[in-house]
Design a protein around this motif. Sequence first.
Motif, PDB file in Angstrom:
ATOM      1  N   TYR A 147       0.829  -1.206   0.000  1.00 26.49           N
ATOM      2  CA  TYR A 147       0.000   0.000   0.000  1.00 26.49           C
ATOM      3  C   TYR A 147       0.859   1.250   0.000  1.00 26.49           C
ATOM      4  N   ALA A 148       2.126   1.112  -0.417  1.00 24.87           N
ATOM      5  CA  ALA A 148       3.058   2.232  -0.585  1.00 24.87           C
ATOM      6  C   ALA A 148       3.443   2.900   0.730  1.00 24.87           C
ATOM      7  N   GLU A 149       3.274   2.176   1.840  1.00 29.86           N
ATOM      8  CA  GLU A 149       3.751   2.692   3.125  1.00 29.86           C
ATOM      9  C   GLU A 149       5.204   2.255   3.341  1.00 29.86           C
ATOM     10  N   ALA A 150       5.971   3.089   4.052  1.00 26.06           N
ATOM     11  CA  ALA A 150       7.350   2.758   4.397  1.00 26.06           C
ATOM     12  C   ALA A 150       7.435   2.491   5.889  1.00 26.06           C
ATOM     13  N   GLY A 151       8.069   1.377   6.238  1.00 24.29           N
ATOM     14  CA  GLY A 151       8.271   1.051   7.637  1.00 24.29           C
ATOM     15  C   GLY A 151       9.707   0.622   7.878  1.00 24.29           C
ATOM     16  N   CYS A 152      10.241   0.968   9.055  1.00 25.30           N
ATOM     17  CA  CYS A 152      11.612   0.604   9.401  1.00 25.30           C
ATOM     18  C   CYS A 152      11.652   0.068  10.833  1.00 25.30           C
ATOM     19  N   TYR A 191      19.869   4.799  16.542  1.00 29.42           N
ATOM     20  CA  TYR A 191      20.750   5.767  17.216  1.00 29.42           C
ATOM     21  C   TYR A 191      20.987   6.996  16.343  1.00 29.42           C
ATOM     22  N   TYR A 192      21.129   6.757  15.039  1.00 29.78           N
ATOM     23  CA  TYR A 192      21.399   7.869  14.122  1.00 29.78           C
ATOM     24  C   TYR A 192      20.129   8.359  13.433  1.00 29.78           C
ATOM     25  N   ARG A 193      18.950   7.977  13.974  1.00 29.93           N
ATOM     26  CA  ARG A 193      17.644   8.406  13.459  1.00 29.93           C
ATOM     27  C   ARG A 193      17.341   7.772  12.088  1.00 29.93           C
ATOM     28  N   GLN A 194      17.991   6.648  11.801  1.00 27.67           N
ATOM     29  CA  GLN A 194      17.881   6.044  10.473  1.00 27.67           C
ATOM     30  C   GLN A 194      16.535   5.361  10.215  1.00 27.67           C
ATOM     31  N   LEU A 195      15.668   5.274  11.259  1.00 23.50           N
ATOM     32  CA  LEU A 195      14.352   4.695  11.042  1.00 23.50           C
ATOM     33  C   LEU A 195      13.358   5.718  10.503  1.00 23.50           C
ATOM     34  N   GLY A 196      13.677   6.989  10.670  1.00 21.48           N
ATOM     35  CA  GLY A 196      12.829   8.037  10.096  1.00 21.48           C
ATOM     36  C   GLY A 196      11.473   8.170  10.740  1.00 21.48           C
ATOM     37  N   ASP A 197      11.346   7.722  12.021  1.00 22.96           N
ATOM     38  CA  ASP A 197      10.040   7.816  12.685  1.00 22.96           C
ATOM     39  C   ASP A 197       9.982   8.987  13.654  1.00 22.96           C
ATOM     40  N   SER A 198      10.890   9.949  13.472  1.00 19.74           N
ATOM     41  CA  SER A 198      10.944  11.177  14.284  1.00 19.74           C
ATOM     42  C   SER A 198      11.352  10.901  15.727  1.00 19.74           C
ATOM     43  N   THR A 199      12.028   9.734  15.983  1.00 18.24           N
ATOM     44  CA  THR A 199      12.566   9.432  17.304  1.00 18.24           C
ATOM     45  C   THR A 199      13.989   8.897  17.140  1.00 18.24           C
ATOM     46  N   ARG A 200      14.612   8.604  18.309  1.00 19.72           N
ATOM     47  CA  ARG A 200      15.912   7.912  18.297  1.00 19.72           C
ATOM     48  C   ARG A 200      15.801   6.588  19.044  1.00 19.72           C
ATOM     49  N   SER A 201      14.603   6.052  19.110  1.00 20.10           N
ATOM     50  CA  SER A 201      14.357   4.820  19.851  1.00 20.10           C
ATOM     51  C   SER A 201      14.525   3.597  18.948  1.00 20.10           C
ATOM     52  N   THR A 202      15.248   2.606  19.472  1.00 20.82           N
ATOM     53  CA  THR A 202      15.361   1.338  18.759  1.00 20.82           C
ATOM     54  C   THR A 202      13.977   0.679  18.708  1.00 20.82           C
ATOM     55  N   ARG A 203      13.636   0.101  17.567  1.00 20.70           N
ATOM     56  CA  ARG A 203      12.324  -0.503  17.379  1.00 20.70           C
ATOM     57  C   ARG A 203      12.481  -1.993  17.051  1.00 20.70           C
ATOM     58  N   SER A 204      11.717  -2.829  17.771  1.00 23.05           N
ATOM     59  CA  SER A 204      11.780  -4.271  17.537  1.00 23.05           C
ATOM     60  C   SER A 204      10.712  -4.750  16.566  1.00 23.05           C
ATOM     61  N   SER A 205       9.923  -3.838  16.069  1.00 21.21           N
ATOM     62  CA  SER A 205       8.905  -4.155  15.074  1.00 21.21           C
ATOM     63  C   SER A 205       8.749  -2.949  14.151  1.00 21.21           C
ATOM     64  N   PRO A 206       8.168  -3.099  12.981  1.00 18.43           N
ATOM     65  CA  PRO A 206       8.080  -2.003  12.019  1.00 18.43           C
ATOM     66  C   PRO A 206       7.348  -0.775  12.568  1.00 18.43           C
ATOM     67  N   ARG A 207       7.940   0.375  12.277  1.00 19.34           N
ATOM     68  CA  ARG A 207       7.323   1.668  12.589  1.00 19.34           C
ATOM     69  C   ARG A 207       7.250   2.465  11.296  1.00 19.34           C
TER      70      ARG A 207
END
Length: 392
Positions: A313-318, A323-339
């Motif tokens: 559905y053209a959504e992006a999840g990481c 640590y370097y904000r590479q998930l792009g979810d506007s946080t610096r929190s490590t994520r164990s599931s897609p955000r």
Amino acid sequence: MRKYLLVTLFLLVGCDSPTVPNGVTSLTVNPSPVNFDALDDTIQAAVSIGGASDAVVKWSVSDLSVVKVLCWSGQTCQLISVANGTSTLTVTSGSVTTSAPIEVSQLAASFELSDTALSFSALGDETQLTIAPKDRMGHEMSGAEVVWATSDESIVAVSDSGLVTATGIGDATITVTSGSLEATASVMVKLWTSVSVGQSHSCAITTSAEAYCWGSNQYDQLGLGESMTDTAEVDVPTLVSGGHSWESISSGDQHTCGVTTAGDSYCWGNAGYSRMGDGTSGSTRPTPALVIGGHSWASLSGGRRHTCGITRYAEAGCWGDNYYRQLGDSTRSTRSSPRLVSDGHAWESISAGYDHSCGVTTSSQAYCWGNGQASKLGYGDNESRIAPTLVR
């Protein structure tokens, strides 16, 4: 005077006795015949003498190019094989002679195939297999009788000379026999649709939706299953465990992720920094672990310690290290599931790097986020970004 002459004549006749023979009545050679099955082999032959045990014996062979003779006493002799062929051993003592046939004919005691794992990526491709048979003394043989066979002619064919030809897609085995000896070569005929390269491993998808990986397996990033966790390296493409049908695959730094034809996402390898997306962190995953969240995925990209993907559905999840904000979810929190990546863009593709990520939207605009050092975000500066920012 007459009597003296008669005595003298008698004495002369008595000294003129006939020659005494050596007393040999028969000669018997053991073994007979003499058979060699290897070159540079030694057989000790002995002769039994009938009538006189201390007679002088002479040994000889008819062809020294086949076998040579080394004798150290009259009744025993060493025979050493030199080349394949026939010769005759002759033993003589006085007027008595005997002989024994000699044959040197190498038998294969071992052999090695020139290759034991073949891989073809196009139908009609060929590879010549050869064998190097050796006798039990380690000498190579020429002209040994061998028989070649294939387990499935619809996948691979083999000629009488060992020429292997890919005829269909799948796996098969080539078997070569010589006498009681046997050797095999595994054959894989795969047509590849895509390949992805990680730090020290590679993975690919075939036209039959199978996933194969090869290279370093230090972190179980090849996904070969529990039985292969102690295998540090694999030098040929090996099937990823789990029995899934794969649409795409991405090799990260120390992990791998793939999307099945059903749209499910799986990851395996180094599970540190929560990069598996299965809600956990730490240790390794030797088999594909389902990424949680219930999304239907179109593609994935594995980075160093994080993973990103695009849904159908053209959504992006990481997920993973942030640590370097590479998930792009506007946080610096490590994520164990897609955000979901911030800002609500519709994404066409995405790529996870060492410590940053970039993507292209359905409107063909490029965005990047994460560590901005070395100007890798394309904004004209070295600043890091916590959410997607338009590439200039």
